[in-house]
Design a protein around this motif. Structure first.
Motif, short mmCIF file in Angstrom:
data_model
loop_
_atom_site.label_atom_id
_atom_site.label_comp_id
_atom_site.label_asym_id
_atom_site.label_seq_id
_atom_site.Cartn_x
_atom_site.Cartn_y
_atom_site.Cartn_z
N THR A 52 1.41 -0.90 -0.52
CA THR A 52 -0.30 -0.20 -0.27
C THR A 52 1.27 1.51 0.43
O THR A 52 1.42 1.38 0.94
CB THR A 52 -1.03 -0.38 1.28
N PHE A 53 0.92 2.24 -0.94
CA PHE A 53 1.26 3.30 -1.10
C PHE A 53 0.46 3.92 -0.12
O PHE A 53 -0.46 4.54 -0.04
CB PHE A 53 1.87 3.90 -2.46
N LEU A 71 5.82 6.58 -6.23
CA LEU A 71 6.71 7.45 -6.01
C LEU A 71 7.23 7.52 -5.12
O LEU A 71 9.25 7.72 -4.96
CB LEU A 71 6.08 9.38 -6.26
N SER A 72 6.58 6.82 -3.90
CA SER A 72 7.42 6.71 -2.65
C SER A 72 6.86 4.98 -2.50
O SER A 72 6.41 4.85 -2.32
CB SER A 72 6.38 7.69 -0.87
N PRO A 73 8.37 4.58 -1.50
CA PRO A 73 7.98 2.96 -1.25
C PRO A 73 6.86 3.10 0.12
O PRO A 73 6.65 3.85 0.72
CB PRO A 73 9.28 3.03 -0.10
N PRO A 74 6.61 1.91 -0.99
CA PRO A 74 5.12 1.67 -0.23
C PRO A 74 5.56 1.24 1.07
O PRO A 74 6.50 0.35 1.60
CB PRO A 74 4.31 0.48 -0.85
N LYS A 75 3.81 0.85 1.75
CA LYS A 75 4.16 -0.18 3.28
C LYS A 75 3.88 -2.08 2.78
O LYS A 75 3.09 -1.71 2.04
CB LYS A 75 3.10 0.68 4.81
N VAL A 76 4.79 -2.74 3.15
CA VAL A 76 4.36 -4.05 3.00
C VAL A 76 3.74 -4.84 4.54
O VAL A 76 4.66 -4.48 5.01
CB VAL A 76 5.75 -4.37 2.12
N GLN A 77 3.45 -5.27 4.15
CA GLN A 77 2.88 -7.07 5.07
C GLN A 77 2.50 -7.83 5.02
O GLN A 77 1.16 -7.72 4.37
CB GLN A 77 1.04 -5.71 5.83
N ALA A 78 2.43 -9.02 5.37
CA ALA A 78 2.21 -10.04 5.39
C ALA A 78 1.86 -11.10 6.32
O ALA A 78 2.52 -10.88 7.48
CB ALA A 78 3.46 -10.89 4.78
N PRO A 79 1.72 -12.30 6.32
CA PRO A 79 0.93 -12.49 7.39
C PRO A 79 2.11 -13.73 7.82
O PRO A 79 1.74 -15.25 7.18
CB PRO A 79 -0.06 -13.28 7.74
N VAL A 80 3.31 -13.46 7.60
CA VAL A 80 4.63 -14.71 7.79
C VAL A 80 4.96 -15.03 9.40
O VAL A 80 4.84 -14.20 10.39
CB VAL A 80 6.08 -13.32 7.35
N PRO A 110 13.35 -7.95 10.51
CA PRO A 110 12.60 -9.60 11.11
C PRO A 110 10.39 -9.57 10.78
O PRO A 110 9.95 -8.51 10.00
CB PRO A 110 12.19 -8.46 12.29
N GLY A 111 10.76 -11.27 11.15
CA GLY A 111 8.83 -10.95 10.76
C GLY A 111 8.08 -10.85 11.25
O GLY A 111 6.72 -10.71 11.24
N SER A 112 8.17 -10.08 12.73
CA SER A 112 7.65 -9.69 13.56
C SER A 112 7.21 -8.42 13.09
O SER A 112 5.44 -8.08 13.01
CB SER A 112 8.06 -9.62 14.91
N GLY A 113 8.02 -7.60 12.38
CA GLY A 113 8.14 -6.59 11.74
C GLY A 113 7.71 -6.54 10.43
O GLY A 113 5.64 -5.75 10.25
N LEU A 114 7.62 -7.59 8.88
CA LEU A 114 6.53 -7.60 8.66
C LEU A 114 4.89 -7.83 9.04
O LEU A 114 4.65 -7.03 7.96
CB LEU A 114 8.08 -9.23 7.23
N ARG A 115 5.20 -8.68 9.82
CA ARG A 115 3.86 -9.39 10.03
C ARG A 115 2.54 -7.52 10.50
O ARG A 115 1.62 -7.35 10.57
CB ARG A 115 3.42 -9.76 11.08
N GLN A 116 3.45 -6.76 10.43
CA GLN A 116 2.76 -4.94 11.37
C GLN A 116 3.28 -4.26 10.62
O GLN A 116 2.61 -3.29 10.56
CB GLN A 116 3.75 -4.78 12.65
N GLY A 117 3.47 -4.73 9.18
CA GLY A 117 3.54 -3.46 7.94
C GLY A 117 4.88 -2.75 8.25
O GLY A 117 4.85 -1.48 7.75
N ASP A 118 6.14 -3.45 8.66
CA ASP A 118 7.40 -1.88 9.31
C ASP A 118 8.34 -2.81 8.91
O ASP A 118 8.97 -3.84 9.61
CB ASP A 118 7.05 -1.89 11.14
N ILE A 119 8.49 -2.33 7.85
CA ILE A 119 10.64 -3.35 8.01
C ILE A 119 11.51 -2.40 7.81
O ILE A 119 12.65 -2.32 7.55
CB ILE A 119 10.25 -3.51 6.45
N SER A 120 10.94 -1.44 9.20
CA SER A 120 12.40 -0.51 9.28
C SER A 120 13.88 -1.21 9.55
O SER A 120 14.80 -0.39 10.08
CB SER A 120 12.16 1.02 10.23
N ALA A 121 13.03 -2.18 10.34
CA ALA A 121 14.19 -2.18 11.00
C ALA A 121 15.30 -3.61 10.42
O ALA A 121 15.92 -4.62 10.57
CB ALA A 121 13.98 -3.79 12.50
#
Length: 195
Positions: A52-53, A71-80, A110-121
């Motif tokens: 989602t952008f 134009l900007s990086p999207p938020k990415v999220q998956a139930p991993v 981290p999978g926990s971040g990807l589950r929450q839509g936060d890949i900043s770590a």
């Protein structure tokens, strides 16, 4: 509003968000119909990645998005699985003269971040470059893939903004094999074009 009411409302919102994410995850894309399989990967991901952008537009299995919205990086999220680390790739298999072109590469998410839509770590190996469809070339596919890592990466960066040539002719399958990645475990894609 009392603290108990507020907590109950937050819990309900969390449950509904988790259910919505689970339903979206079960709606897998038809990768073969759009040629993502076999042009990019040999097997399709089994889970749909939520992409989602900030514009509010989202990738959904081959829908068309406007260049201005990506134009900007999207938020990415998956139930991993929350425990391991993941790699996120964004490629364009239709880029004229240089396909496939690597638009973005994040590792050690981290999978926990990807589950929450936060890949900043995670760690950036190739900074986000927005889609730039070639005028008059018709719709181009922009593919997002998530792979499970066997362990945290060694930290060697693949590309920077100055090393553009490393993004050209990017071999997704070769990269995944060289890093012993599992998957792809999640993915999504959209189309974009210029008149």
């Amino acid at each position: 509003m009392s603290e108990d009411s507020w907590s109950a409302m937050q819990l309900k919102l969390a449950v509904w968000s988790a259910l919505l994410l689970a339903v979206r995850a079960e709606q897998t894309c038809d990768y073969a119909r759009y040629g993502v399989v076999p042009d990019v990967v040999a097997t399709a991901p089994s889970v749909q990645l939520d992409v989602t952008f900030s514009s509010g537009e989202a990738a959904h299995c081959g829908n068309e998005l406007s260049p201005e919205s990506t134009l900007s990086p999207p938020k990415v999220q998956a139930p991993v699985d929350p425990a391991p680390f993941y790699t996120l790739l964004h490629v364009n298999p239709d880029a004229p003269l240089v396909a496939p072109y690597l638009h973005w590469l994040e590792v050690d998410i981290p999978g926990s971040g990807l589950r929450q839509g936060d890949i900043s770590a995670g760690s950036t190996e190739a900074t986000y470059r927005p889609p730039q469809p070639f005028p008059g070339a018709g719709p181009q596919r922009y593919v997002y893939l998530v792979y499970r890592q066997p362990a945290r990466s060694a930290g060697d960066s693949l590309a920077t903004d100055e090393e553009t040539e490393l993004r050209y002719f990017f071999n997704v399958t070769g990269y995944a094999a060289s890093r012993r990645l599992e998957g792809p475990v999640a993915g999504n894609f959209f189309l974009e074009q210029l008149g």
